[in-house]
Structures are given as C-alpha cells and as structure tokens.
Motif scaffolding. Sequence first.
Motif, short mmCIF file in Angstrom:
data_model
loop_
_atom_site.label_atom_id
_atom_site.label_comp_id
_atom_site.label_asym_id
_atom_site.label_seq_id
_atom_site.Cartn_x
_atom_site.Cartn_y
_atom_site.Cartn_z
N GLU A 94 17.84 -5.24 -15.47
CA GLU A 94 17.72 -4.02 -16.26
C GLU A 94 16.27 -3.75 -16.66
N LYS A 95 15.52 -4.84 -16.93
CA LYS A 95 14.13 -4.66 -17.36
C LYS A 95 13.27 -4.08 -16.24
N CYS A 96 13.61 -4.39 -14.98
CA CYS A 96 12.88 -3.82 -13.85
C CYS A 96 13.18 -2.33 -13.75
N GLN A 97 14.45 -1.96 -13.89
CA GLN A 97 14.82 -0.53 -13.86
C GLN A 97 14.10 0.23 -14.96
N GLN A 98 14.03 -0.37 -16.16
CA GLN A 98 13.37 0.30 -17.27
C GLN A 98 11.88 0.46 -17.03
N ALA A 99 11.25 -0.56 -16.44
CA ALA A 99 9.81 -0.48 -16.14
C ALA A 99 9.53 0.63 -15.14
N LEU A 100 10.40 0.76 -14.13
CA LEU A 100 10.24 1.84 -13.15
C LEU A 100 10.47 3.20 -13.79
N GLN A 101 11.48 3.28 -14.67
CA GLN A 101 11.76 4.55 -15.37
C GLN A 101 10.54 4.98 -16.18
N THR A 102 9.92 4.02 -16.88
CA THR A 102 8.73 4.31 -17.68
C THR A 102 7.59 4.79 -16.81
N LEU A 103 7.41 4.15 -15.65
CA LEU A 103 6.33 4.55 -14.74
C LEU A 103 6.55 5.98 -14.25
N VAL A 104 7.79 6.31 -13.88
CA VAL A 104 8.07 7.68 -13.40
C VAL A 104 7.84 8.68 -14.54
N GLN A 105 8.19 8.29 -15.77
CA GLN A 105 7.95 9.18 -16.92
C GLN A 105 6.45 9.41 -17.11
N GLU A 106 5.65 8.36 -16.94
CA GLU A 106 4.20 8.46 -17.17
C GLU A 106 3.50 9.22 -16.06
N ARG A 111 0.81 -1.22 0.00
CA ARG A 111 0.00 0.00 0.00
C ARG A 111 0.85 1.28 0.00
N LYS A 112 0.21 2.35 -0.42
CA LYS A 112 0.74 3.72 -0.32
C LYS A 112 2.09 3.91 -1.03
N GLY A 113 2.29 3.17 -2.11
CA GLY A 113 3.50 3.37 -2.89
C GLY A 113 4.76 2.77 -2.30
N ARG A 114 4.61 1.98 -1.23
CA ARG A 114 5.83 1.48 -0.56
C ARG A 114 6.55 0.42 -1.38
N THR A 115 5.80 -0.42 -2.12
CA THR A 115 6.47 -1.42 -2.97
C THR A 115 7.29 -0.74 -4.06
N LEU A 116 6.70 0.29 -4.68
CA LEU A 116 7.43 0.99 -5.75
C LEU A 116 8.69 1.64 -5.21
N HIS A 117 8.61 2.25 -4.04
CA HIS A 117 9.81 2.89 -3.48
C HIS A 117 10.82 1.84 -3.03
N CYS A 118 10.36 0.69 -2.59
CA CYS A 118 11.27 -0.39 -2.25
C CYS A 118 12.02 -0.83 -3.51
N LEU A 119 11.31 -0.97 -4.63
CA LEU A 119 11.95 -1.34 -5.89
C LEU A 119 12.95 -0.26 -6.33
N MET A 120 12.57 1.00 -6.15
CA MET A 120 13.50 2.09 -6.48
C MET A 120 14.77 1.99 -5.65
N LYS A 121 14.60 1.63 -4.39
CA LYS A 121 15.75 1.48 -3.50
C LYS A 121 16.66 0.35 -3.98
N VAL A 122 16.05 -0.75 -4.38
CA VAL A 122 16.83 -1.89 -4.89
C VAL A 122 17.61 -1.48 -6.14
N VAL A 123 16.93 -0.74 -7.04
CA VAL A 123 17.58 -0.29 -8.28
C VAL A 123 18.74 0.65 -7.97
#
Length: 283
Positions: free
Chosen positions: A56-68, A35-47
């Motif tokens: 690399e594909k996970c980093q790219q997926a997160l980059q695309t999400l931040v762009q959108e 909840r509340k964006g914590r998984t996404l920020h956890c993934l950002m931390k891992v990256v």
Amino acid sequence: MLDYRRMLMEDFSLSPEIILSCRGEIEHHCSGLHRKGRTLHCLMKVVRGEKGNVAEKCQQALQTLVQETDPAADYRIDRALNEACESVIQTACKHIRSGDPMILSCLMEHLYTEKMVEDCEHRLLELQYFISRDWKLDPILFRKCQGDASRLCYAHGWNETSENMPAGAIFSCLYRHAYRTEEQGRRLSRECRAEVLRILHQRALDVKLDPALQAKCMTELGKWCNEKTDTGQELECLQDHLEELIPDCREIVGNLTELESEDIQIEALLMRACEPHHPGILP
C-alpha cells in the motif's frame, strides 16, 4: 517547473519516497528499466494488479508523485506515455493543440478502437488508474465541478486535503447527483454534469478505473469473474451475478447498470468496443 515535473516522471531515483516505499516492487518486477519513465510505469502496472499484490505504501508514493507532477494537465510531462501514444495523438487527436488537457481525454475516447495501439493503451490505463483515484487530477473536471463538489460533497469531515477521504469518493458523490431529477432535489450544474458523463463514458470499460467498484467488489470479482479479462467483461460478469453479490457490491453494480440503461452513450461505447468480435451489430 514544467521541466522539473517532467524530470520527476522520467527518473524514479529523483523521488526518495518511491525508492523507499517501492523497493521490493522495483527489485522483483521493475529492475533495469531506469530511463524515460519506464520504471515508474512498470510500478504503476504492478499496482494496477497485473503482477500480484503490491504494498500500500508503494501505491501511495506513486499517487503522491502523480499528484505533484500532474501529467493530466499536460500529457508531455509523462514521457513514457507521450512516446507510446505519439502516433495515436497524430491521427486521432490532431485537432487538439499539443499539451492541451483534452489530449488525455481524447486518448481515452479512442481506447479499444482501431486507432489505438497496444503500448499506448497500457501506458494510458496505468496513468488513468491514479488519476481516477483523485478527482482533482482531471483539470477540466476539477475546474467545472469545484463549486458543485463543495456544495454537495464535502461532508463527513472531508475537504480537499483530507487524509481520510476514500479514493474516488468525490467523483462517486458527483455522479450520484448527476442523475437526480428536479423532484429529487439538489443536482449538478449543467457544465459539471457534462464532465461527469464524459468521465463515466471513458471509464465504463475498465473496473479498475472505478475505485469504489474495485474496492467493494474485489472479492466478488475473484469469486465469479476470474476468467473474464477482456474489455468490459468484468462489469458484465458482475451484472450477470447481481443477485448473488454481497450487498455493498450489488448496490454499486446496480447503480452503474441503471446509469448504463439511462445513458445511450455508455451503451454505444460498449457496443463499439465489442464491434470487432461481433461484426454487423452496428451499421
């Protein structure tokens, strides 16, 4: 649309690309944080490299999400950051209206000062890692430097939608032109130069916020600077080993060192960050 962008930043399960591309990272590092964006920020931390290698594909997926979702345009889209940084915004950034793009810039200006809190620092650096890899994600920089970038930087087949553009390439091009004299030829407009300097000041303390430096110096950081993890220590360590660095890394560290020596505000930022450890350096 604002609500939709906020929902995407809160709930990773709304983004099939994230589920597919980051499945391993979610299972190993970020389960149970839905909840509340914590998984996404956890993934950002891992990256960002705090928990080992990341696909690399996970980093790219997160980059695309931040762009959108474009949270730099309105920090409130990023609920995890909004909640972590609320107290800092109320004290350090209360002069800026809520939702203004300058809020993120204000938070970066207060990184490693007594007004910053640890949770906010982490969420801020996790998001800035992705913003620093696409210059269009800083709305003020993009607005003020769009003309300069098309005039000076769109070469080598790059354009705004090019898949081949290296991370941080356009910003690197802009700051190379920021310090040119009239004799050296084409320079940035005054308002674009001011934005480039603003960002250079804010990124001076974390090598991960300079994609070109991180890419060209990754092996050298591992070789010489493994133990240097405090604020500003990694760049300082590379500077100490300048003559031993591989040529690509030596060139970029040398250029940054030259910019630092020319720019008193970067020096002042480094001194301010180190002030608690060395009382009495500054008046």
